[in-house]
Design a protein around this motif. Structure first.
Motif, PDB file in Angstrom:
ATOM      1  N   THR A  11      -4.405  28.278  -1.605  1.00  0.00           N
ATOM      2  CA  THR A  11      -4.410  29.648  -1.961  1.00  0.00           C
ATOM      3  C   THR A  11      -5.472  30.279  -2.547  1.00  0.00           C
ATOM      4  OG1 THR A  11      -3.477  29.014  -4.302  1.00  0.00           O
ATOM      5  CG2 THR A  11      -1.604  29.715  -2.503  1.00  0.00           C
ATOM      6  N   SER A  12      -6.393  29.424  -3.340  1.00  0.00           N
ATOM      7  CA  SER A  12      -7.506  30.079  -3.779  1.00  0.00           C
ATOM      8  C   SER A  12      -8.798  29.981  -2.784  1.00  0.00           C
ATOM      9  CB  SER A  12      -7.961  28.957  -4.835  1.00  0.00           C
ATOM     10  OG  SER A  12      -7.214  28.982  -5.940  1.00  0.00           O
ATOM     11  N   LEU A  13      -8.633  29.720  -1.265  1.00  0.00           N
ATOM     12  CA  LEU A  13      -9.517  29.507  -0.632  1.00  0.00           C
ATOM     13  C   LEU A  13      -9.753  31.398  -0.161  1.00  0.00           C
ATOM     14  CD1 LEU A  13      -8.681  26.851   2.088  1.00  0.00           C
ATOM     15  CD2 LEU A  13     -10.739  26.931   0.950  1.00  0.00           C
ATOM     16  N   PRO A  14     -10.852  31.858   0.118  1.00  0.00           N
ATOM     17  CA  PRO A  14     -11.244  33.104   0.614  1.00  0.00           C
ATOM     18  C   PRO A  14     -10.465  33.377   2.062  1.00  0.00           C
ATOM     19  CG  PRO A  14     -13.315  32.002   0.746  1.00  0.00           C
ATOM     20  CD  PRO A  14     -12.342  31.002   0.064  1.00  0.00           C
ATOM     21  N   SER A  15     -10.108  34.453   2.292  1.00  0.00           N
ATOM     22  CA  SER A  15      -9.526  34.776   3.664  1.00  0.00           C
ATOM     23  C   SER A  15      -9.624  36.170   3.936  1.00  0.00           C
ATOM     24  CB  SER A  15      -8.106  34.265   3.888  1.00  0.00           C
ATOM     25  OG  SER A  15      -6.959  34.894   3.133  1.00  0.00           O
ATOM     26  N   ALA A  16      -9.274  36.567   5.124  1.00  0.00           N
ATOM     27  CA  ALA A  16      -9.409  37.959   5.497  1.00  0.00           C
ATOM     28  C   ALA A  16      -7.945  38.644   4.922  1.00  0.00           C
ATOM     29  CB  ALA A  16      -9.716  38.164   7.003  1.00  0.00           C
ATOM     30  N   SER A 460       4.083  27.118 -19.077  1.00  0.00           N
ATOM     31  CA  SER A 460       5.117  27.758 -19.716  1.00  0.00           C
ATOM     32  C   SER A 460       4.696  29.196 -19.795  1.00  0.00           C
ATOM     33  CB  SER A 460       5.264  26.988 -21.186  1.00  0.00           C
ATOM     34  OG  SER A 460       5.645  25.673 -21.090  1.00  0.00           O
ATOM     35  N   THR A 461       4.275  29.858 -18.776  1.00  0.00           N
ATOM     36  CA  THR A 461       3.993  31.290 -18.977  1.00  0.00           C
ATOM     37  C   THR A 461       4.196  31.851 -17.695  1.00  0.00           C
ATOM     38  OG1 THR A 461       1.757  31.159 -18.102  1.00  0.00           O
ATOM     39  CG2 THR A 461       2.107  31.219 -20.430  1.00  0.00           C
ATOM     40  N   LEU A 462       4.759  33.081 -17.600  1.00  0.00           N
ATOM     41  CA  LEU A 462       5.018  33.828 -16.407  1.00  0.00           C
ATOM     42  C   LEU A 462       4.109  34.896 -16.088  1.00  0.00           C
ATOM     43  CD1 LEU A 462       9.064  34.055 -16.065  1.00  0.00           C
ATOM     44  CD2 LEU A 462       7.678  32.644 -14.860  1.00  0.00           C
ATOM     45  N   GLY A 463       3.396  35.137 -15.189  1.00  0.00           N
ATOM     46  CA  GLY A 463       2.814  36.199 -14.647  1.00  0.00           C
ATOM     47  C   GLY A 463       1.328  35.668 -14.655  1.00  0.00           C
ATOM     48  N   GLY A 464       0.579  36.171 -13.748  1.00  0.00           N
ATOM     49  CA  GLY A 464      -0.912  35.860 -13.867  1.00  0.00           C
ATOM     50  C   GLY A 464      -1.367  34.482 -13.489  1.00  0.00           C
ATOM     51  N   ASN A 465      -0.234  33.593 -13.059  1.00  0.00           N
ATOM     52  CA  ASN A 465      -0.636  32.363 -12.372  1.00  0.00           C
ATOM     53  C   ASN A 465      -0.847  32.235 -11.059  1.00  0.00           C
ATOM     54  OD1 ASN A 465      -0.773  31.336 -15.499  1.00  0.00           O
ATOM     55  ND2 ASN A 465       1.632  31.312 -15.251  1.00  0.00           N
ATOM     56  N   TRP A 466      -1.451  31.021 -10.701  1.00  0.00           N
ATOM     57  CA  TRP A 466      -1.702  30.835  -9.308  1.00  0.00           C
ATOM     58  C   TRP A 466      -2.496  32.050  -8.427  1.00  0.00           C
ATOM     59  CZ3 TRP A 466      -1.138  25.821  -8.819  1.00  0.00           C
ATOM     60  CH2 TRP A 466      -0.179  25.188  -9.745  1.00  0.00           C
ATOM     61  N   ILE A 467      -3.067  32.890  -9.146  1.00  0.00           N
ATOM     62  CA  ILE A 467      -3.624  33.949  -8.282  1.00  0.00           C
ATOM     63  C   ILE A 467      -5.099  34.148  -8.046  1.00  0.00           C
ATOM     64  CG2 ILE A 467      -1.765  35.645  -9.299  1.00  0.00           C
ATOM     65  CD1 ILE A 467      -4.141  36.737 -11.223  1.00  0.00           C
ATOM     66  N   TRP A 468      -5.845  33.033  -8.648  1.00  0.00           N
ATOM     67  CA  TRP A 468      -7.309  32.905  -8.821  1.00  0.00           C
ATOM     68  C   TRP A 468      -7.660  32.717  -7.013  1.00  0.00           C
ATOM     69  CZ3 TRP A 468     -10.812  28.771  -7.453  1.00  0.00           C
ATOM     70  CH2 TRP A 468     -12.173  29.320  -7.634  1.00  0.00           C
ATOM     71  N   ARG A 469      -8.665  33.687  -6.692  1.00  0.00           N
ATOM     72  CA  ARG A 469      -9.379  33.190  -5.361  1.00  0.00           C
ATOM     73  C   ARG A 469     -10.906  33.042  -5.595  1.00  0.00           C
ATOM     74  NH1 ARG A 469      -8.126  37.767  -1.352  1.00  0.00           N
ATOM     75  NH2 ARG A 469      -8.745  36.086   0.152  1.00  0.00           N
ATOM     76  N   MET A 470     -11.375  32.144  -4.879  1.00  0.00           N
ATOM     77  CA  MET A 470     -12.662  31.977  -4.647  1.00  0.00           C
ATOM     78  C   MET A 470     -13.447  32.989  -3.749  1.00  0.00           C
ATOM     79  SD  MET A 470     -14.844  28.609  -3.582  1.00  0.00           S
ATOM     80  CE  MET A 470     -14.299  28.446  -1.827  1.00  0.00           C
TER      81      MET A 470
END
Length: 496
Positions: A11-16, A460-470
């Motif tokens: 998910t963190s890879l850049p893409s179009a 243990s948190t919801l929201g803002g996770n798994w979103i970072w992209r290079m």
């Protein structure tokens, strides 16, 4: 053999198109790993995600994430048009995944691709469906039915299909036949594209480290189709669920909510479901990190419906027996035991008896109040060392938030060199690579020197996770050369 690798989820890879996929950027990252002298790429779980976007709460332990299917590949095959993809709204932020927009745009495009695919010669597709029949039909039905019920959780389905009466299964199989084929098509594309990318990495001497959560989600095809595997009542609802007890980090414990396994049943079957699950993982990956390894020794059981984890209790797990059966069936497979957190002597013995390497985290080492097993001078060779994992802050963010006395402790341990914020990540990277651990894994954010905004997940948190992209231009030749030099310096090129 000493070696090293980089942790970067797909998910963190850049893409179009809004999220990392099996795209040309993934191949470019493999090329970067090769130039940087790395022998491993850790990708985290591949599961199809739902609420919360966590791959550790997946709709299936077997199915791949539809978001990873590369749209540009579908364009090149004539299944999509570039203007269709360009017109979709995937969000505008190159540093973050905008999951809501991804969800609404991507499935519309995948449906267009499927509608065109239906007119093709389907030989390879039919062969794939036959090869993966053990899980693919149940998963595709589960997703089609979930979609039919407006994506509601399984508890909100009609009772007859929730408990899988034969009449209901036949009814929905006929009613949703095209939708079921659509979800099979997505999996066909996922596995076709991933097999090609994995082979590309393997041909360059790079192995893939995957990740298997110990538990599956209650709202999943696995739990829906295999109720006998879990501690369920006659209505197919959990009797107890997973979590962990109260501690200094969580006063009421952690309530994960996953159904617990009926280990007596698994033992009676010779752990056949687990053997199939592990074998499947090794079709996807070269090495598998097994999450929450302690749960095989003993697991924390919380009454279903509880609001927190306070009233849970520990129960006996399968212990060494399950891994003896796995070894007998599959041989000596490459497993990493996630043995973090509070461990008992028995759980430590289980890891030792299995012979699997455990994990060491540099960020856990620097507590000035006590000596830590995570300090590098306490390691043995049979372990995998990380600066931090996907559940930790980046090194820069972690160090900035350390207590002053712990920063001083770290500076003293590093011989006073860890004083320049611009280079702090590299100081800890070098400490990690210099350790005796056979394998060292560094998150990509640490090589880029990024702060807390690049953190992947806060447990243990919801929201803002798994979103970072290079960002698109992050992997430059000079960075690959710098990583190569430090990898060579500490004898981790893997060529000895």
């Amino acid at each position: 053999m000493r070696a090293s690798g980089i942790l970067l989820p797909i998910t963190s890879l850049p893409s179009a198109y809004g999220i990392g996929t099996f795209s040309k950027e993934a191949y470019a990252f493999v090329d970067f790993l090769e130039k940087a002298g790395q022998k491993y790429w850790q990708v985290l779980p591949f599961g199809s995600t739902g609420y919360g976007d966590s791959p550790y709460q997946s709709f299936s332990t077997f199915a791949g994430n539809p978001y990873f299917v590369d749209l540009e590949t579908l364009i090149s095959k004539g299944l999509l048009k570039k203007e269709e993809c360009d017109a979709a709204d995937f969000g505008t932020c190159p540093q973050h995944v905008e999951y809501e927009k991804i969800y609404f745009s991507r499935f519309d495009l995948l449906r267009k691709a499927y509608d065109r695919f239906k007119t093709w010669n389907l030989t390879e597709f039919l062969e794939f469906c036959k090869e993966q029949e053990a899980w693919l039909q149940d998963y595709s039905m589960f997703m089609a039915i979930k979609n039919h019920f407006n994506d509601c959780g399984i508890d909100e389905w009609e009772h007859d299909i929730r408990v899988r009466t034969p009449e209901a299964l036949l009814y929905y199989e006929n009613l949703l036949a095209d939708d079921i084929q659509f979800y099979k098509f997505i999996q066909f594309e996922f596995f076709t594209q991933w097999s090609r990318l994995k082979q590309y990495a393997n041909d360059k001497g790079i192995k893939i480290i995957g990740d298997i959560p110990i538990y599956v989600a209650y709202d999943s095809a696995d739990a829906w189709a295999n109720k006998e595997l879990f501690q369920f009542d006659e209505q197919g609802k959990p009797i107890a669920v997973a979590g962990c007890p109260p501690d200094s980090f969580a006063a009421t414990g952690q309530l994960w909510g996953n159904p617990l396994y009926n280990w007596d049943y698994h033992k009676q079957t010779g752990y056949q479901w687990w053997i199939k699950r592990i074998a499947f993982c090794f079709q996807l990956y070269d090495v598998v990190r097994v999450d929450h390894f302690r749960g095989f020794d003993e697991y924390y059981s919380i009454p279903y419906g509880a609001k927190d984890a306070v009233n849970g209790h520990w129960e006996q797990g399968p212990g060494l027996d399950i891994f003896t059966h796995i070894k007998e069936a599959l041989g000596d497979v490459s497993i990493i035991a996630e043995d973090l957190g509070f461990l008992t002597d028995r759980s430590r013995k289980l890891v030792a008896d299995c012979g699997y390497p455990g994990m060491k985290i540099i960020q856990f080492a620097f507590d000035s109040r006590e000596e830590s097993d995570y300090l590098p001078h306490n390691y043995n060779k049979n372990c995998v060392v990380y600066t931090g994992t996907h559940d930790n802050d980046t090194v820069v963010g972690w160090y900035e938030n350390l207590l002053e006395q712990d920063q001083e402790y770290a500076r003293e341990y590093l011989n006073g060199i860890a004083v320049d914020p611009e280079h702090i990540a590299w100081d800890f990277i070098k400490l990690t690579l210099a350790s005796v651990a056979d394998l060292a894994i560094i998150p990509m954010q640490d090589y880029l020197g990024l702060g807390s905004k690049a953190r992947i997940n806060t447990p243990s948190t919801l929201g803002g996770n798994w979103i970072w992209r290079m960002e698109q231009n992050s992997i430059q030749p000079d960075l690959a050369e710098k990583i190569y030099r430090v990898t060579k310096l500490y004898g981790r090129l893997g060529d000895k």
